[in-house]
Design a protein around this motif. Structure first.
Motif, mmCIF file in Angstrom:
data_model
loop_
_atom_site.group_PDB
_atom_site.id
_atom_site.type_symbol
_atom_site.label_atom_id
_atom_site.label_comp_id
_atom_site.label_asym_id
_atom_site.label_seq_id
_atom_site.Cartn_x
_atom_site.Cartn_y
_atom_site.Cartn_z
ATOM 1 N N UNK A 137 38.514 -8.258 -3.397
ATOM 2 C CA UNK A 137 37.668 -7.350 -4.178
ATOM 3 C C UNK A 137 36.201 -7.565 -3.820
ATOM 4 N N UNK A 138 35.467 -6.474 -3.752
ATOM 5 C CA UNK A 138 34.037 -6.533 -3.425
ATOM 6 C C UNK A 138 33.207 -7.069 -4.589
ATOM 7 N N UNK A 139 33.718 -6.901 -5.816
ATOM 8 C CA UNK A 139 33.044 -7.390 -7.010
ATOM 9 C C UNK A 139 34.037 -8.224 -7.806
ATOM 10 N N UNK A 140 33.615 -9.407 -8.215
ATOM 11 C CA UNK A 140 34.470 -10.264 -9.039
ATOM 12 C C UNK A 140 33.725 -10.638 -10.314
ATOM 13 N N UNK A 141 34.362 -10.401 -11.432
ATOM 14 C CA UNK A 141 33.850 -10.789 -12.748
ATOM 15 C C UNK A 141 34.707 -11.941 -13.213
ATOM 16 N N UNK A 142 34.084 -13.060 -13.558
ATOM 17 C CA UNK A 142 34.808 -14.231 -14.017
ATOM 18 C C UNK A 142 34.306 -14.570 -15.412
ATOM 19 N N UNK A 143 35.213 -14.531 -16.382
ATOM 20 C CA UNK A 143 34.816 -14.769 -17.772
ATOM 21 C C UNK A 143 36.000 -15.327 -18.545
ATOM 22 N N UNK A 144 35.702 -16.127 -19.542
ATOM 23 C CA UNK A 144 36.730 -16.575 -20.460
ATOM 24 C C UNK A 144 37.231 -15.387 -21.267
ATOM 25 N N UNK A 145 38.414 -15.525 -21.820
ATOM 26 C CA UNK A 145 39.038 -14.409 -22.535
ATOM 27 C C UNK A 145 38.189 -13.922 -23.708
ATOM 28 N N UNK A 146 37.689 -14.842 -24.521
ATOM 29 C CA UNK A 146 36.860 -14.442 -25.661
ATOM 30 C C UNK A 146 35.563 -13.793 -25.202
ATOM 31 N N UNK A 147 34.982 -14.317 -24.120
ATOM 32 C CA UNK A 147 33.744 -13.745 -23.596
ATOM 33 C C UNK A 147 33.973 -12.351 -23.040
ATOM 34 N N UNK A 148 35.085 -12.139 -22.364
ATOM 35 C CA UNK A 148 35.397 -10.814 -21.829
ATOM 36 C C UNK A 148 35.527 -9.790 -22.952
ATOM 37 N N UNK A 149 36.269 -10.139 -23.974
ATOM 38 C CA UNK A 149 36.456 -9.221 -25.104
ATOM 39 C C UNK A 149 35.128 -8.958 -25.803
ATOM 40 N N UNK A 150 34.325 -10.005 -26.013
ATOM 41 C CA UNK A 150 33.024 -9.849 -26.674
ATOM 42 C C UNK A 150 32.060 -9.029 -25.813
ATOM 43 N N UNK A 151 32.100 -9.235 -24.523
ATOM 44 C CA UNK A 151 31.236 -8.500 -23.603
ATOM 45 C C UNK A 151 31.521 -7.009 -23.646
ATOM 46 N N UNK A 152 32.784 -6.658 -23.571
ATOM 47 C CA UNK A 152 33.171 -5.248 -23.582
ATOM 48 C C UNK A 152 32.901 -4.615 -24.949
ATOM 49 N N UNK A 153 33.065 -5.395 -26.014
ATOM 50 C CA UNK A 153 32.837 -4.883 -27.368
ATOM 51 C C UNK A 153 31.341 -4.766 -27.696
ATOM 52 N N UNK A 154 30.497 -5.324 -26.825
ATOM 53 C CA UNK A 154 29.062 -5.256 -27.069
ATOM 54 C C UNK A 154 28.526 -6.379 -27.933
ATOM 55 N N UNK A 155 29.347 -7.366 -28.227
ATOM 56 C CA UNK A 155 28.906 -8.505 -29.039
ATOM 57 C C UNK A 155 28.257 -9.596 -28.189
ATOM 58 N N UNK A 156 28.377 -9.477 -26.866
ATOM 59 C CA UNK A 156 27.797 -10.449 -25.945
ATOM 60 C C UNK A 156 26.932 -9.687 -24.942
ATOM 61 N N UNK A 157 25.659 -10.065 -24.862
ATOM 62 C CA UNK A 157 24.733 -9.411 -23.951
ATOM 63 C C UNK A 157 25.042 -9.850 -22.517
ATOM 64 N N UNK A 158 25.286 -8.875 -21.649
ATOM 65 C CA UNK A 158 25.705 -9.177 -20.286
ATOM 66 C C UNK A 158 24.622 -9.931 -19.517
ATOM 67 N N UNK A 159 23.366 -9.565 -19.692
ATOM 68 C CA UNK A 159 22.286 -10.228 -18.964
ATOM 69 C C UNK A 159 22.183 -11.690 -19.353
ATOM 70 N N UNK A 160 22.220 -11.962 -20.638
ATOM 71 C CA UNK A 160 22.152 -13.352 -21.109
ATOM 72 C C UNK A 160 23.383 -14.149 -20.702
ATOM 73 N N UNK A 161 24.539 -13.511 -20.779
ATOM 74 C CA UNK A 161 25.782 -14.200 -20.426
ATOM 75 C C UNK A 161 25.797 -14.581 -18.949
ATOM 76 N N UNK A 179 41.090 -18.094 -28.823
ATOM 77 C CA UNK A 179 41.245 -17.571 -27.480
ATOM 78 C C UNK A 179 41.947 -16.221 -27.565
ATOM 79 N N UNK A 180 41.371 -15.242 -26.858
ATOM 80 C CA UNK A 180 41.977 -13.910 -26.812
ATOM 81 C C UNK A 180 43.249 -13.959 -25.957
ATOM 82 N N UNK A 181 44.104 -12.996 -26.160
ATOM 83 C CA UNK A 181 45.363 -12.942 -25.407
ATOM 84 C C UNK A 181 45.185 -12.099 -24.141
ATOM 85 N N UNK A 182 46.171 -12.176 -23.256
ATOM 86 C CA UNK A 182 46.168 -11.359 -22.047
ATOM 87 C C UNK A 182 46.133 -9.886 -22.429
ATOM 88 N N UNK A 183 46.906 -9.507 -23.448
ATOM 89 C CA UNK A 183 46.936 -8.108 -23.866
ATOM 90 C C UNK A 183 45.580 -7.655 -24.410
#
Length: 111
Positions: free
Chosen positions: A65-89, A1-5
């Motif tokens: 907020x007009x837009x809400x993104x809900x993701x687990x910590x590991x998924x958020x980090x992977x998504x931003x790093x490009x290791x997780x495809x946003x469309x598939x996720x 699990x990724x950290x808050x930081x």
């Protein structure tokens, strides 16, 4: 699990990437508040998408907020790093985005 930081750093990394993209593609006429909720860490962040940039990133939720993104910590980090495809996720429910359909189309242009 990724950290808050690590999640905070990922969002700042996304902001930097959007800034670089805006320099090459031009700014997108888009101004919305954004909440990023990370349920496994029981934390959230908020900011503003404006002109194709992600600004004013801060800790805490924005329930209006007009837009809400809900993701687990590991998924958020992977998504931003490009290791997780946003469309598939999003299609699989691994990542949830709550926004009106027109905002979703504009979000796709940002990434």
């Amino acid at each position: 699990m990724a950290t808050v930081d690590e999640c905070r750093q990922a969002l700042h990394g996304l902001a930097a990437r959007l800034e670089r993209n805006a320099e090459t593609r031009g700014k997108l006429d888009f101004d919305r508040t954004l909440a990023c909720r990370v349920p496994d860490l029981e934390t959230a962040f908020h900011g503003r998408l404006s002109g194709g940039l992600l600004t004013d990133i801060a800790d805490g939720d924005d329930p209006n907020a007009k837009i809400a993104l809900i993701a687990g910590s590991d998924d958020l980090v992977a998504l931003v790093a490009g290791r997780l495809d946003v469309t598939r996720a999003v299609a699989s429910g691994q990542v949830k985005v709550k926004a009106n359909p027109f905002d979703l189309l504009k979000l796709r242009k940002l990434l």
